[in-house]
Design a protein around this motif. Sequence first.
Motif, PDB file in Angstrom:
ATOM      1  N   CYS A   1      28.307 -11.480 -18.103  1.00 15.64           N
ATOM      2  CA  CYS A   1      27.973 -10.723 -19.308  1.00 15.64           C
ATOM      3  C   CYS A   1      27.608  -9.279 -18.934  1.00 15.64           C
ATOM      4  CB  CYS A   1      26.816 -11.397 -20.023  1.00 15.64           C
ATOM      5  SG  CYS A   1      26.342 -10.642 -21.570  1.00 15.64           S
ATOM      6  N   ILE A   2      26.982  -9.119 -17.783  1.00 14.88           N
ATOM      7  CA  ILE A   2      26.587  -7.782 -17.335  1.00 14.88           C
ATOM      8  C   ILE A   2      27.767  -7.042 -16.702  1.00 14.88           C
ATOM      9  CG2 ILE A   2      25.140  -6.547 -15.662  1.00 14.88           C
ATOM     10  CD1 ILE A   2      23.098  -8.907 -16.146  1.00 14.88           C
ATOM     11  N   ALA A   3      28.645  -7.791 -16.021  1.00 14.53           N
ATOM     12  CA  ALA A   3      29.700  -7.156 -15.220  1.00 14.53           C
ATOM     13  C   ALA A   3      30.907  -6.704 -16.046  1.00 14.53           C
ATOM     14  CB  ALA A   3      30.160  -8.107 -14.121  1.00 14.53           C
ATOM     15  N   ILE A   4      31.169  -7.399 -17.163  1.00 12.48           N
ATOM     16  CA  ILE A   4      32.410  -7.107 -17.909  1.00 12.48           C
ATOM     17  C   ILE A   4      32.549  -5.621 -18.271  1.00 12.48           C
ATOM     18  CG2 ILE A   4      33.562  -7.483 -20.142  1.00 12.48           C
ATOM     19  CD1 ILE A   4      33.008 -10.441 -19.791  1.00 12.48           C
ATOM     20  N   PRO A   5      31.512  -4.959 -18.811  1.00 13.25           N
ATOM     21  CA  PRO A   5      31.685  -3.527 -19.114  1.00 13.25           C
ATOM     22  C   PRO A   5      32.052  -2.696 -17.886  1.00 13.25           C
ATOM     23  CG  PRO A   5      29.689  -4.359 -20.138  1.00 13.25           C
ATOM     24  CD  PRO A   5      30.201  -5.455 -19.253  1.00 13.25           C
ATOM     25  N   PHE A   6      31.453  -3.012 -16.754  1.00 13.51           N
ATOM     26  CA  PHE A   6      31.768  -2.291 -15.513  1.00 13.51           C
ATOM     27  C   PHE A   6      33.239  -2.423 -15.147  1.00 13.51           C
ATOM     28  CE2 PHE A   6      27.180  -2.531 -14.522  1.00 13.51           C
ATOM     29  CZ  PHE A   6      26.987  -1.243 -14.069  1.00 13.51           C
ATOM     30  N   THR A   7      33.755  -3.619 -15.325  1.00 13.09           N
ATOM     31  CA  THR A   7      35.152  -3.869 -14.966  1.00 13.09           C
ATOM     32  C   THR A   7      36.097  -3.282 -16.002  1.00 13.09           C
ATOM     33  OG1 THR A   7      34.274  -5.975 -14.237  1.00 13.09           O
ATOM     34  CG2 THR A   7      36.642  -5.682 -14.065  1.00 13.09           C
ATOM     35  N   PHE A   8      35.649  -3.357 -17.239  1.00 13.61           N
ATOM     36  CA  PHE A   8      36.501  -2.928 -18.351  1.00 13.61           C
ATOM     37  C   PHE A   8      36.871  -1.445 -18.258  1.00 13.61           C
ATOM     38  CE2 PHE A   8      36.739  -0.952 -22.545  1.00 13.61           C
ATOM     39  CZ  PHE A   8      37.750  -1.691 -23.150  1.00 13.61           C
ATOM     40  N   ILE A   9      35.881  -0.581 -17.978  1.00  8.39           N
ATOM     41  CA  ILE A   9      36.115   0.867 -18.059  1.00  8.39           C
ATOM     42  C   ILE A   9      37.259   1.338 -17.161  1.00  8.39           C
ATOM     43  CG2 ILE A   9      35.088   3.165 -17.814  1.00  8.39           C
ATOM     44  CD1 ILE A   9      32.415   1.899 -18.447  1.00  8.39           C
ATOM     45  N   PRO A  10      37.206   1.055 -15.848  1.00  5.28           N
ATOM     46  CA  PRO A  10      38.324   1.556 -15.029  1.00  5.28           C
ATOM     47  C   PRO A  10      39.664   0.940 -15.400  1.00  5.28           C
ATOM     48  CG  PRO A  10      36.744   0.316 -13.684  1.00  5.28           C
ATOM     49  CD  PRO A  10      36.157   0.414 -15.041  1.00  5.28           C
ATOM     50  N   ILE A  11      39.670  -0.330 -15.793  1.00  4.99           N
ATOM     51  CA  ILE A  11      40.940  -0.939 -16.186  1.00  4.99           C
ATOM     52  C   ILE A  11      41.464  -0.263 -17.448  1.00  4.99           C
ATOM     53  CG2 ILE A  11      42.054  -3.055 -17.008  1.00  4.99           C
ATOM     54  CD1 ILE A  11      40.216  -4.649 -15.256  1.00  4.99           C
ATOM     55  N   TYR A  12      40.570  -0.071 -18.409  1.00  4.44           N
ATOM     56  CA  TYR A  12      40.976   0.551 -19.665  1.00  4.44           C
ATOM     57  C   TYR A  12      41.507   1.961 -19.431  1.00  4.44           C
ATOM     58  CZ  TYR A  12      40.695   2.540 -24.321  1.00  4.44           C
ATOM     59  OH  TYR A  12      40.991   3.175 -25.497  1.00  4.44           O
ATOM     60  N   SER A  13      40.765   2.755 -18.624  1.00  2.00           N
ATOM     61  CA  SER A  13      41.238   4.142 -18.476  1.00  2.00           C
ATOM     62  C   SER A  13      42.552   4.191 -17.711  1.00  2.00           C
ATOM     63  CB  SER A  13      40.177   5.059 -17.854  1.00  2.00           C
ATOM     64  OG  SER A  13      39.541   4.448 -16.786  1.00  2.00           O
ATOM     65  N   ALA A  14      42.784   3.218 -16.832  1.00  3.40           N
ATOM     66  CA  ALA A  14      44.085   3.183 -16.143  1.00  3.40           C
ATOM     67  C   ALA A  14      45.199   2.853 -17.129  1.00  3.40           C
ATOM     68  CB  ALA A  14      44.054   2.163 -15.013  1.00  3.40           C
ATOM     69  N   ILE A  15      44.952   1.879 -18.003  1.00  2.00           N
ATOM     70  CA  ILE A  15      45.984   1.477 -18.965  1.00  2.00           C
ATOM     71  C   ILE A  15      46.223   2.581 -19.994  1.00  2.00           C
ATOM     72  CG2 ILE A  15      46.447  -0.096 -20.891  1.00  2.00           C
ATOM     73  CD1 ILE A  15      45.169  -2.302 -19.268  1.00  2.00           C
ATOM     74  N   GLU A  16      45.111   3.199 -20.445  1.00  2.00           N
ATOM     75  CA  GLU A  16      45.240   4.218 -21.474  1.00  2.00           C
ATOM     76  C   GLU A  16      46.056   5.416 -20.996  1.00  2.00           C
ATOM     77  OE1 GLU A  16      41.990   6.616 -22.364  1.00  2.00           O
ATOM     78  OE2 GLU A  16      42.248   6.572 -24.537  1.00  2.00           O
ATOM     79  N   LYS A  17      45.978   5.679 -19.682  1.00  2.00           N
ATOM     80  CA  LYS A  17      46.672   6.857 -19.152  1.00  2.00           C
ATOM     81  C   LYS A  17      48.175   6.661 -19.041  1.00  2.00           C
ATOM     82  CE  LYS A  17      43.222   9.087 -16.342  1.00  2.00           C
ATOM     83  NZ  LYS A  17      42.514   8.118 -15.514  1.00  2.00           N
TER      84      LYS A  17
END
Lengths: 280, 361, 266
Positions: free
Chosen positions: A156-172
């Motif tokens: 529950c604590i780790a998901i946001p940490f993992t989400f951000i770099p994955i999201y910014s990679a996909i968004e780019k």
Amino acid sequence: MYGKNLMLIMISMWVLLFIVLPVSAMLLFSFWSIDNFQIVHSFSIQNYSKIFQDPIYLSLLWKTIKLALIVAVLSALISYPLALFVNHRRGTLKTILFLGVLAPLWVGYLVRIYSWRSILGESGFINSLLVLTGILKQPSSSLLFNSSAVVITMLCIAIPFTFIPIYSAIEKIPGNLLQAAADLGAGGSRAFWTVVFPLSMPGVVTGFMFAFITSFGDYMTPSLVGGTSGIMYGNMIQTQFGNSYNWPLGAALSMIMLLFILLVIAAARKIGNVQAIFEE
Amino acid sequence: MINQEQAVVELRQVSKRFGNYEAIKNLNLSIRRGEFFSIVGPSGCGKTTTLKMIAGFDHATEGAVYLSGTSANHIPPYKRNVNTVFQNYALFPHMTVYDNVAYPLKLRKVPKNVIRSRVIESLKMVSMDPFLDRSPNQLSGGQKQRVALARALISKPEVLLLDEPLSALDFHLRQEMQRVLKHLQREVDITFVYITHDQGEALSLSDRIAVMKNGVLHQVGSPEEIYEMPQTSFVAGFIGKSNLIKGRMEGPTRFVSDAGLQAMTNEASNLSGEPHVYISVRPEKLRTSKDDERYVNRLSAVFVEETYYGADRELTFREAGGTHILLKQQKDGGNVKFSEGESVDLFFRPEDAVIVKDWRS
Amino acid sequence: MKYLKYVGALLFAFIVYTFLYLPILVTILFSFNESKVQVLPIKKLTFDWYRGLFSNTELWVAAKNSLIVSLPATLCAIVFGTLAAYLFQRYRIRGGTFLQFLILLPYILPGIIIGTSLNLLFKFLKVDASLMTVIIGHITFITPVVMFLVMDRLKRFDRNLEFASMDLGASPMRTFLLITLPNIRSAVLAGALLGLTISFDEVVVSFFLIGTDNTLPMLIWSMIRHGYSPQINAVYTLIVLFSLGLIAIAGSRLFAQRNSKAITEE
């Protein structure tokens, strides 16, 4: 230029004061020892040899690595499709969903652990829900104070940490790249596996690393929801600074954690982009 | 007392290196007070670096920049009496038009009422006074450009640097702004140093032009000199169109091309030591018939194609050496039609054959 | 098939968001529960726990201490973070990437390493643990947050504006104050809000640096160890709502600027 040098000096002072000196102090302490609750100020590798010979420390280290790996894998497996989902939305909804995943990163770290403890507890939310719906006759005590409770809470604590770099990679990844892929005959899942996934790999690596490091160093989650079987490496460090009063050993344990994490970062930097965490 | 003859900007033996890359090679340049001076060349020729060195944002690796006779190497940009109009205008987005133009005066602690009258005066000069309270985001490209001009001129600098100021504008706006610029320069009587890659713009605006390529200054002169008397093959080809034929000099006015063409040139040449040279003949100087006896040079060529340009047409030929030859003619009833592959003799006068140095780089 | 996939995706997202927010929702829910045990169904709703907060002076002192820590820590972090961002973005520095990595480190490393190493440094220097030592601990991890938000903004900030300002007669210092700062203000502000939020919530590093005065999370940590109290739910409901508000403001500022920039660039 004058201004540049002044700034450089100030920043270097910052690094010296907040990074170099503390780590040096830690290194120094780790080579001291303790005798009858008194610190012996002479060089010795006693702490390190103790850590590497006593199976208690090594097995705990190994267990901590395993748990952190499980959390990191689960976190990446959940964050990736979530990032795809958010990236497919448009406009304000997208922003809200994005900030919605981010917000827990900064809010109520302690309360969330605490809340999981009561959610999973014998007289807690889940048990009472299960009893209320008739799935369980008696509240179960097996949900809390074990490693799986630790994993759930850490996830529950780790998901946001993992989400951000994955999201910014996909968004780019530019939309026209997908169009180009489709144009060349790669539609749907093929375009995903040949274009999106390889391009998002650095984000995945970074996200995985963040989840791993966060979980690896956590001591509050295990001490609140882990019980005796859920103890982790961090708890051991915490104990040395608390009840055991063995700061030199604590310093050595911390030093090993630092070196291990630096190794992980170095490995991840080869493939990932560490700075991506801040890019939004 | 300011000496009117003294150069307002002077570069003496200036070189600029970025690592191993030599952006400017031993540049000597002298810009006179009050002139409209253009530096023209293709991208990467070093013109922007030159501008930055005059403004003070870059420093020469060797040599020195002089402003009104004093070395400016150690004067920071904010203490130089030189202002710049940037390519993308660089208007401060968090300030109104008024505050943008007033900025230099506010920095100098000019009294408020003086600022007000000078800002309005300055904006009137570029017909932007009705837009005082607008934000830069609400202005069109041309309007932004005018505000940037007003802002750069308000503190009456000795030199105004313009870095490709019109490149972001469309064709018609560009023409209009060219008129505004030329007019403005005469009105304020400030030295303009104008950077552009557009040779047409440079020709029509400038008092003098410097042509650069790969960090080397090829030629400085008035538009007429540059166009009529190019000194290098690069200048001949870059400023306007030109037919360049390779060969060597066999006497002060006798040129023999590699393909055997013999031509008289009217130019007392000091290039006879060169192993080979080019002659440059402008397309509009070529004739398809011997108009009078001054057209002593004859060039045999084969007709390739005709391109129509409205008021005039351009004929393409191929001479014996394989070089394409362009010929420009006014459109009128008497234009002869040629068919493809037809052999045609082209004529030109000795004074139209300018010998240029082989220097394409 | 496509429809099924869409419903599946929605369901998946719903479950994940629920998982992320379940602890917070449960906290809010049970802060209104009259019963002292956290069991469903809730029999009676009450505001007693909130009312009790007013008379709990310990909590108020701790909240005040938290502000004593967060405000100066954030202020220092803003100065250093903005300075560092400007330095790394505007100048080429030998070893700059490494220096940047070092500043970033406290954000990546687990709090326990920052906490223990600073703890040992203070022990070595014979500095007594106090709110002051906690402030220093907090500066370490807020600075990188500010630095990266500002760097990101500076990257998209047209450098010619700074050149233009200097060209028009402003010294580098005045250029920074009059031109650069107003244009990166939103990022600095977002960094400040975020820094405050993180600092106000922090317990892992504080744990190793705190003296006799408790910050709010540290007080709650000790309350938790003594057992369950619905009052903790009430306190945290207030903190979480406040923090989410701050984040929403910070986020909307950042995104608003981004979008408006995108429009003007077209």
